[in-house]
Write a protein that holds these residues in place. Structure first.
Motif, PDB file in Angstrom:
ATOM      1  N   PHE A 270       0.818  -1.214   0.000  1.00  0.00           N
ATOM      2  CA  PHE A 270       0.000   0.000   0.000  1.00  0.00           C
ATOM      3  C   PHE A 270       0.853   1.267   0.000  1.00  0.00           C
ATOM      4  N   ALA A 271       2.184   1.090   0.029  1.00  0.00           N
ATOM      5  CA  ALA A 271       3.072   2.249  -0.025  1.00  0.00           C
ATOM      6  C   ALA A 271       2.868   2.996  -1.341  1.00  0.00           C
ATOM      7  N   GLY A 272       2.809   4.312  -1.254  1.00  0.00           N
ATOM      8  CA  GLY A 272       2.629   5.126  -2.453  1.00  0.00           C
ATOM      9  C   GLY A 272       1.285   4.936  -3.114  1.00  0.00           C
ATOM     10  N   PHE A 273       0.274   4.524  -2.359  1.00  0.00           N
ATOM     11  CA  PHE A 273      -1.039   4.244  -2.950  1.00  0.00           C
ATOM     12  C   PHE A 273      -1.592   5.463  -3.679  1.00  0.00           C
ATOM     13  N   ASP A 274      -1.372   6.657  -3.084  1.00  0.00           N
ATOM     14  CA  ASP A 274      -1.888   7.869  -3.719  1.00  0.00           C
ATOM     15  C   ASP A 274      -1.222   8.125  -5.068  1.00  0.00           C
ATOM     16  N   VAL A 275       0.107   7.860  -5.154  1.00  0.00           N
ATOM     17  CA  VAL A 275       0.824   8.051  -6.417  1.00  0.00           C
ATOM     18  C   VAL A 275       0.334   7.052  -7.460  1.00  0.00           C
ATOM     19  N   LYS A 276       0.192   5.803  -7.042  1.00  0.00           N
ATOM     20  CA  LYS A 276      -0.255   4.764  -7.974  1.00  0.00           C
ATOM     21  C   LYS A 276      -1.675   5.048  -8.471  1.00  0.00           C
ATOM     22  N   LEU A 277      -2.521   5.516  -7.568  1.00  0.00           N
ATOM     23  CA  LEU A 277      -3.905   5.813  -7.952  1.00  0.00           C
ATOM     24  C   LEU A 277      -3.944   6.956  -8.962  1.00  0.00           C
ATOM     25  N   LEU A 302      -1.584  -5.281 -17.801  1.00  0.00           N
ATOM     26  CA  LEU A 302      -1.438  -5.740 -16.419  1.00  0.00           C
ATOM     27  C   LEU A 302      -0.009  -6.118 -16.032  1.00  0.00           C
ATOM     28  N   PRO A 303       0.771  -6.812 -16.871  1.00  0.00           N
ATOM     29  CA  PRO A 303       2.136  -7.145 -16.442  1.00  0.00           C
ATOM     30  C   PRO A 303       2.983  -5.914 -16.128  1.00  0.00           C
ATOM     31  N   THR A 304       2.940  -4.910 -16.993  1.00  0.00           N
ATOM     32  CA  THR A 304       3.739  -3.709 -16.750  1.00  0.00           C
ATOM     33  C   THR A 304       3.266  -2.978 -15.507  1.00  0.00           C
ATOM     34  N   LEU A 305       1.959  -2.812 -15.367  1.00  0.00           N
ATOM     35  CA  LEU A 305       1.444  -2.158 -14.168  1.00  0.00           C
ATOM     36  C   LEU A 305       1.766  -2.982 -12.928  1.00  0.00           C
ATOM     37  N   GLY A 306       1.726  -4.289 -13.068  1.00  0.00           N
ATOM     38  CA  GLY A 306       1.984  -5.161 -11.915  1.00  0.00           C
ATOM     39  C   GLY A 306       3.384  -4.996 -11.357  1.00  0.00           C
ATOM     40  N   TRP A 307       4.409  -5.124 -12.222  1.00  0.00           N
ATOM     41  CA  TRP A 307       5.773  -5.033 -11.689  1.00  0.00           C
ATOM     42  C   TRP A 307       6.090  -3.626 -11.233  1.00  0.00           C
ATOM     43  N   ARG A 308       5.488  -2.640 -11.855  1.00  0.00           N
ATOM     44  CA  ARG A 308       5.761  -1.261 -11.425  1.00  0.00           C
ATOM     45  C   ARG A 308       5.162  -0.971 -10.054  1.00  0.00           C
ATOM     46  N   PHE A 309       3.915  -1.365  -9.864  1.00  0.00           N
ATOM     47  CA  PHE A 309       3.249  -1.011  -8.616  1.00  0.00           C
ATOM     48  C   PHE A 309       3.644  -1.909  -7.453  1.00  0.00           C
ATOM     49  N   LEU A 310       4.148  -3.110  -7.738  1.00  0.00           N
ATOM     50  CA  LEU A 310       4.604  -3.993  -6.660  1.00  0.00           C
ATOM     51  C   LEU A 310       6.070  -3.741  -6.301  1.00  0.00           C
ATOM     52  N   SER A 311       6.731  -2.934  -7.092  1.00  0.00           N
ATOM     53  CA  SER A 311       8.144  -2.663  -6.859  1.00  0.00           C
ATOM     54  C   SER A 311       8.357  -1.850  -5.585  1.00  0.00           C
ATOM     55  N   GLN A 312       9.561  -1.971  -5.044  1.00  0.00           N
ATOM     56  CA  GLN A 312       9.946  -1.148  -3.914  1.00  0.00           C
ATOM     57  C   GLN A 312      10.446   0.225  -4.351  1.00  0.00           C
ATOM     58  N   ASP A 314      10.078   3.706  -5.824  1.00  0.00           N
ATOM     59  CA  ASP A 314       8.972   4.623  -6.088  1.00  0.00           C
ATOM     60  C   ASP A 314       9.098   5.359  -7.416  1.00  0.00           C
ATOM     61  N   HIS A 315      10.257   5.277  -8.083  1.00  0.00           N
ATOM     62  CA  HIS A 315      10.384   5.871  -9.412  1.00  0.00           C
ATOM     63  C   HIS A 315       9.449   5.197 -10.418  1.00  0.00           C
ATOM     64  N   TYR A 316       9.096   3.954 -10.165  1.00  0.00           N
ATOM     65  CA  TYR A 316       8.251   3.207 -11.095  1.00  0.00           C
ATOM     66  C   TYR A 316       6.770   3.529 -10.932  1.00  0.00           C
ATOM     67  N   TRP A 317       6.398   4.176  -9.855  1.00  0.00           N
ATOM     68  CA  TRP A 317       4.977   4.327  -9.545  1.00  0.00           C
ATOM     69  C   TRP A 317       4.292   5.461 -10.292  1.00  0.00           C
ATOM     70  N   GLY A 318       5.037   6.513 -10.601  1.00  0.00           N
ATOM     71  CA  GLY A 318       4.424   7.712 -11.150  1.00  0.00           C
ATOM     72  C   GLY A 318       4.314   7.711 -12.657  1.00  0.00           C
ATOM     73  N   LYS A 319       4.073   8.883 -13.192  1.00  0.00           N
ATOM     74  CA  LYS A 319       3.844   9.034 -14.639  1.00  0.00           C
ATOM     75  C   LYS A 319       5.028   9.662 -15.362  1.00  0.00           C
ATOM     76  N   ASP A 320       6.144   9.845 -14.662  1.00  0.00           N
ATOM     77  CA  ASP A 320       7.317  10.428 -15.293  1.00  0.00           C
ATOM     78  C   ASP A 320       8.142   9.366 -16.007  1.00  0.00           C
ATOM     79  N   TRP A 321       9.220   9.836 -16.638  1.00  0.00           N
ATOM     80  CA  TRP A 321      10.162   8.985 -17.335  1.00  0.00           C
ATOM     81  C   TRP A 321       9.499   8.262 -18.509  1.00  0.00           C
ATOM     82  N   HIS A 322       9.991   7.074 -18.841  1.00  0.00           N
ATOM     83  CA  HIS A 322       9.562   6.372 -20.057  1.00  0.00           C
ATOM     84  C   HIS A 322       8.689   5.152 -19.763  1.00  0.00           C
ATOM     85  N   TYR A 323       8.381   4.925 -18.495  1.00  0.00           N
ATOM     86  CA  TYR A 323       7.780   3.649 -18.111  1.00  0.00           C
ATOM     87  C   TYR A 323       6.353   3.431 -18.629  1.00  0.00           C
TER      88      TYR A 323
END
Length: 477
Positions: A270-277, A302-312, A314-323
């Motif tokens: 649930f860490a970064g839930f607000d960012v992921k939402l 789903l696979p891309t969202l899955g590994w990003r949001f389950l990651s530790q 937090d760079h993967y959670w937001g909308k920046d970069w190329h992800y």
């Protein structure tokens, strides 16, 4: 969707949701619209990325890393990226052998600009299947609106802004694959998706998800395609497993996959839930008006969202970069599929809502672009190279070809096409001939003292400065 369904008359559908009449300008240009849009967006993407490089505004070391690898491929050498560490094999970092396809082009034009233009072209090519599918299913006017919305989508714009990445190859492959699914071309859909295993290690799972969508859509229409879809899904999962556990470790000097600590799971999901939402909101609301949730094509995301949001990380959670770039063709074509389905709905509200969405998402994309990179195409500052940048370039030009250089982000992409470049503090036992630093903003107020910290047994002298950059050269005993 079967060919029979595509041919079904729409006379019982309200006029509001029928494809536009053939007399419209867009209808006359319909066969060319996907290609015209692709050409226009190629120019826009190229301007943003190349002008950022020209202004020395690179955001990371990634462009330099990929140039080192592709430069090695171009000379028939192992793809060593010294920026990741002296002698580091790029396939031991991320498994992206598909980048070797740029080697012939790079051999002819050995410059980081070659990589940036190639990425712009790959992103632009993905507009062709997206716009073509939308035009065929929804009519030329709505197809044009969908193409504009996709070309301006925030995920693509952020990727263009963030230098070069291997995922540029995945975007058109996914787009062509999903277009084929929408028109029941099952074999083409699977074949377009197969090369994803060569783009990046996690995309084997995305291949499996796309194959699952093929299986779902073909279940009643073409049962003989289902075993092939199952086979491709299994191949994707096995390929991902082998790549993570054997191929990458085999090329890595540590004998392991170096990103397990980032992708192996978050102790607090649930860490970064607000960012992921918020990221989910950006993916589904301005881009699709939430209607894409009606399409099974979203399974591919789903696979891309899955590994990003389950990651530790937090760079993967937001909308920046190329992800999020690989998600853009998925959500947009899911929207196209959902609109097409909704046109035949028995609920008038849903039909009317779906009919207005192409224009709405195009308008939203245009509005959001005022705060996104492509807005720079209309700004004069995008094309100007400051005197400070020119002074920094003149300083770096003093480094001879083939020299070893330790550098931070600023100088990297100016040197990797002609020098052996190491990341600052990452040279291990190598003592480079030069140290080049972007010292703007008060960084490194004592360059020679910093050089002594990096290499206690070596002695460097100031070789010059300019544009906020400093250059130091090793003093020979």
């Amino acid at each position: 969707m079967s060919g029979a369904e595509l041919a079904t008359p729409v006379k019982d559908v309200p006029e509001l949701v029928r494809p536009q009449a053939d007399s419209s300008v867009a209808a006359r240009l319909a066969p060319r619209i996907p290609y015209l849009l692709a050409a226009a967006f190629f120019v826009g993407y190229a301007i943003i990325s190349v002008c950022r490089w020209r202004r020395m505004a690179s955001m990371s070391w990634d462009l330099g890393i990929f140039e080192q690898a592709i430069r090695a491929y171009a000379h028939f050498q192992a793809p060593i990226a010294d920026l990741k560490g002296p002698g580091a094999h790029i396939l031991g970092d991320h498994f992206s052998p598909i980048t070797a396809t740029l080697a012939p082009l790079y051999r002819l034009f050995p410059s980081p600009v070659t990589l940036l233009l190639a990425q712009a072209a790959l992103f632009a090519v993905s507009l062709i299947p997206v716009t073509r599918a939308a035009s065929r299913l929804l009519g030329p006017n709505r197809g044009l609106a969908i193409g504009v919305a996709y070309g301006l989508s925030w995920g693509l714009q952020r990727a263009v802004e963030f230098d070069f990445h291997e995922i540029a190859f995945a975007v058109p492959l996914i787009a062509f694959s999903l277009e084929a699914i929408l028109f029941s071309r099952w074999r083409a859909a699977l074949l377009w998706a197969l090369p994803l295993v060569l783009v990046k290690e996690d995309l084997g799972v995305t291949l499996a998800a796309i194959a699952a969508v093929v299986g779902i859509r073909a279940w009643k229409q073409a049962p003989r395609a289902v075993p092939w879809a199952i086979g491709v899904a299994a191949f994707g999962l096995v390929a991902a497993l082998i790549t993570f556990t054997w191929l990458i470790p085999a090329f890595n000097t540590t004998g392991d996959y170096g990103y397990w600590d980032k992708v192996s799971g978050n102790p607090n999901p649930f860490a970064g839930f607000d960012v992921k939402l918020r990221t989910l909101g950006w993916l589904l609301i301005p881009t699709t008006g939430l209607l894409a949730l009606r399409s099974p094509l979203l399974i591919a995301a789903l696979p891309t969202l899955g590994w990003r949001f389950l990651s530790q990380d937090d760079h993967y959670w937001g909308k920046d970069w190329h992800y999020s770039a690989v998600l853009m063709p998925i959500v947009i074509l899911a929207l196209v599929d959902a609109i097409d389905r909704s046109r035949r709905s028995s609920r008038p509200f849903l039909r009317k809502y779906a009919a207005q969405l192409p224009a709405a998402v195009a308008a939203a994309a245009l509005a959001l672009t005022t705060a996104l990179p492509l807005s720079g195409v209309l700004e004069s500052g995008t094309y100007k190279v400051s005197e400070q940048v020119k002074a920094a370039e003149q300083l770096l030009d003093r480094i001879p070809d083939g020299a070893s250089v330790e550098a931070n982000i600023g100088p990297i992409s100016r040197l990797t096409s002609r020098c052996q470049v190491f990341w600052i503090g990452g040279t291990k036992d190598v003592t480079p001939r030069f140290i080049a630093l972007d010292a703007n903003g008060g960084r490194h107020p004592d360059p020679l003292g910093y050089a002594k910290q990096l290499h206690p047994n070596a002695s460097y002298r100031m070789a010059g400065s300019g544009g906020g950059y400093v250059l130091m050269e090793l003093q020979q005993p």
